[in-house]
Design an enzyme around this catalytic site. Sequence first.
Site, PDB file in Angstrom:
ATOM      1  N   GLU A  89       0.782  -1.316  -0.244  1.00 21.48           N
ATOM      2  CA  GLU A  89      -0.434   0.113   0.450  1.00 21.48           C
ATOM      3  C   GLU A  89       1.038   1.488  -0.676  1.00 21.48           C
ATOM      4  O   GLU A  89       1.711   1.215   1.408  1.00 21.48           O
ATOM      5  CB  GLU A  89      -0.909  -0.337   1.689  1.00 21.48           C
ATOM      6  CG  GLU A  89      -1.503  -0.861   1.788  1.00 21.48           C
ATOM      7  CD  GLU A  89      -2.775  -0.801   2.253  1.00 21.48           C
ATOM      8  OE1 GLU A  89      -2.526  -0.212   3.496  1.00 21.48           O
ATOM      9  OE2 GLU A  89      -3.069  -1.746   3.240  1.00 21.48           O
TER      10      GLU A  89
ATOM     11  N   CYS B  68       5.152  -7.065   8.279  1.00 21.87           N
ATOM     12  CA  CYS B  68       6.496  -6.455   9.690  1.00 21.87           C
ATOM     13  C   CYS B  68       6.661  -8.019   9.573  1.00 21.87           C
ATOM     14  O   CYS B  68       4.860  -8.572  10.922  1.00 21.87           O
ATOM     15  CB  CYS B  68       5.548  -5.458   9.820  1.00 21.87           C
ATOM     16  SG  CYS B  68       6.678  -4.532  10.557  1.00 21.87           S
TER      17      CYS B  68
ATOM     18  N   CYS C 264      -1.613  -3.065  15.228  1.00 25.51           N
ATOM     19  CA  CYS C 264      -1.348  -2.829  13.452  1.00 25.51           C
ATOM     20  C   CYS C 264      -1.910  -3.464  12.800  1.00 25.51           C
ATOM     21  O   CYS C 264      -1.813  -4.823  13.102  1.00 25.51           O
ATOM     22  CB  CYS C 264      -0.124  -2.358  13.494  1.00 25.51           C
ATOM     23  SG  CYS C 264       0.715  -2.003  11.738  1.00 25.51           S
TER      24      CYS C 264
ATOM     25  N   CYS D 158      -2.813   1.803   7.819  1.00 26.97           N
ATOM     26  CA  CYS D 158      -0.937   1.122   7.015  1.00 26.97           C
ATOM     27  C   CYS D 158      -2.171  -0.754   7.675  1.00 26.97           C
ATOM     28  O   CYS D 158      -2.013  -1.569   8.087  1.00 26.97           O
ATOM     29  CB  CYS D 158      -0.355   1.065   8.372  1.00 26.97           C
ATOM     30  SG  CYS D 158       1.209  -0.213   8.082  1.00 26.97           S
TER      31      CYS D 158
HETATM   32  N1  SAH Z   1       6.821   0.231  11.252  1.00 27.24           N
HETATM   33  C1  SAH Z   1       7.131   1.750  11.475  1.00 27.24           C
HETATM   34  C2  SAH Z   1       6.059   2.198   9.849  1.00 27.24           C
HETATM   35  C3  SAH Z   1       4.793   1.985   9.758  1.00 27.24           C
HETATM   36  S1  SAH Z   1       3.680   2.230  10.841  1.00 27.24           S
HETATM   37  C4  SAH Z   1       6.099   2.361  12.630  1.00 27.24           C
HETATM   38  O1  SAH Z   1       5.603   1.737  13.573  1.00 27.24           O
HETATM   39  O2  SAH Z   1       6.710   3.608  13.134  1.00 27.24           O
HETATM   40  C5  SAH Z   1       3.396   3.367  11.128  1.00 27.24           C
HETATM   41  C6  SAH Z   1       3.360   4.471  11.752  1.00 27.24           C
HETATM   42  O3  SAH Z   1       1.364   3.989  12.230  1.00 27.24           O
HETATM   43  C7  SAH Z   1       3.194   3.805  12.551  1.00 27.24           C
HETATM   44  O4  SAH Z   1       3.456   5.023  13.872  1.00 27.24           O
HETATM   45  C8  SAH Z   1       2.637   3.220  13.673  1.00 27.24           C
HETATM   46  O5  SAH Z   1       2.597   3.101  15.180  1.00 27.24           O
HETATM   47  C9  SAH Z   1       1.540   4.029  12.783  1.00 27.24           C
HETATM   48  N2  SAH Z   1       0.303   2.744  13.627  1.00 27.24           N
HETATM   49  C10 SAH Z   1      -0.253   1.507  13.351  1.00 27.24           C
HETATM   50  N3  SAH Z   1      -1.152   0.843  13.425  1.00 27.24           N
HETATM   51  C11 SAH Z   1      -1.771   1.973  13.749  1.00 27.24           C
HETATM   52  C12 SAH Z   1      -3.679   2.120  14.327  1.00 27.24           C
HETATM   53  N4  SAH Z   1      -4.253   1.416  14.320  1.00 27.24           N
HETATM   54  N5  SAH Z   1      -4.149   3.119  15.054  1.00 27.24           N
HETATM   55  C13 SAH Z   1      -3.241   4.134  14.470  1.00 27.24           C
HETATM   56  N6  SAH Z   1      -1.518   4.506  13.889  1.00 27.24           N
HETATM   57  C14 SAH Z   1      -1.193   3.215  14.012  1.00 27.24           C
HETATM   58 FE1  SF4 Z   2       5.049  -3.134  11.782  1.00 22.51          FE
HETATM   59 FE2  SF4 Z   2       3.174  -2.306  12.569  1.00 22.51          FE
HETATM   60 FE3  SF4 Z   2       4.585  -2.108  14.149  1.00 22.51          FE
HETATM   61 FE4  SF4 Z   2       5.005  -0.619  12.335  1.00 22.51          FE
HETATM   62  S1  SF4 Z   2       3.301  -0.462  13.759  1.00 22.51           S
HETATM   63  S2  SF4 Z   2       6.448  -2.096  13.723  1.00 22.51           S
HETATM   64  S3  SF4 Z   2       4.510  -1.886  10.413  1.00 22.51           S
HETATM   65  S4  SF4 Z   2       3.628  -4.056  13.486  1.00 22.51           S
END
Ligand code: SAH
Ligand code: SF4
Length: 344
Positions: A90, A110, A117, A331
């Site tokens: 995505e 991931c 997430c 995400c």
């Molecule tokens: N793995 C990296 C980048 C990808 S995730 C990381 O974790 O930072 C991108 C952002 O989306 C991160 O800040 C993550 O914590 C957030 N994120 C993931 N799932 C989410 C959710 N359900 N609601 C809000 N933010 C979320």
């Molecule tokens: Fe991986 Fe999602 Fe955690 Fe980012 S927030 S490290 S994408 S599992």
Amino acid sequence: MIDIKSMTIPELETYLAEIKEPKFRAKQIFLWLQKGVTSFSEMTNLSKSLRETLQKKCYIADAVIQKCYCSKLDSTKKYLFRLHDGELIESVLMDYHYGRTICISTQVGCRMGCTFCATGQSGFSRNLTPSEMLSQIQTAERDGQKRISNVVLMGMGEPLDNYENVLRFLELISNPDGINIGMRHISLSTCGIVDKIYDLAEKKYQLTLSISLHAPNDAIRSQTMPINQRWHIEDLLKACRYYSETTGRRISYEYAMISGLNDSDDCARELGERLRGTLCHVNLIPVNTVSGTSYRKSMIDRQQVFIKILAKAGITATVRRTLGADINASCGQLRRRYQSEVEL
Ligand code: SAH
Ligand code: SF4
């Protein structure tokens, strides 16, 4: 087959020497690849024989639009891209006052397993190559017919768990002969792979480092983010302080507010105390509800309470504007939805 779009100009020069072609061809090929051509036949200033050799030995990575969701509320577009092996990733394209921004993926899935997430819940498939990261930008730019000026590595995947490829991508994208997006226009978000934060600091890139913190203490963070068992918050914040001191850059902390879990006044005060005196900014994000989890968004007033309490500790915090709210499968959610629709 050689992944030619992931090669730098010096690497192309070495490769061309091996196949007994002149050095100056390296830059020509690089320019075509960075422009986003998808076949060697489009490289019209190369000799026919060189194009045929490249066709036999190399491939040009691409990200093909499998599905595109357009927001009806604003100009946000969410892409589901198909890669050469059928994997789906995505990207999200957003318009801000300072320019067009794309949020790209760095891995298919991931390994980090954060419980809130969607990507983390779907498991890990493979790393993306630098060329596949570039391709997301090229395809979206071609589709949107407008220059993309900012890139955030906040799509699927953990960028610092694919460190070498991400570094190479950063070098390629900021190359003045290529797409030429400078480091100041790039943000990298990580769940906190501490040893790699130290390594990245040494590069002294001027990019913005975003840390997915999401909790003020280890007890709460360890419940949702398994990485916290490897490196505790203090280890992470120490690495962040080192990063700021080495690069002079302010750290951005991401904090997804989850009702009843991390949104109390005490949590805000504890967060303020931990971050007090550091060069930082806090981004408050309403958590996106992911199917299969019981996390719910905090009440809207909690965000304002957090902003006030953090301000008392001298920390600026803002609520992240939600663009494309109607398509805002965050995400990893889009891929999951698409796959379940296809499976039906
Ligand atoms: N793995 C990296 C980048 C990808 S995730 C990381 O974790 O930072 C991108 C952002 O989306 C991160 O800040 C993550 O914590 C957030 N994120 C993931 N799932 C989410 C959710 N359900 N609601 C809000 N933010 C979320
Ligand atoms: Fe991986 Fe999602 Fe955690 Fe980012 S927030 S490290 S994408 S599992």
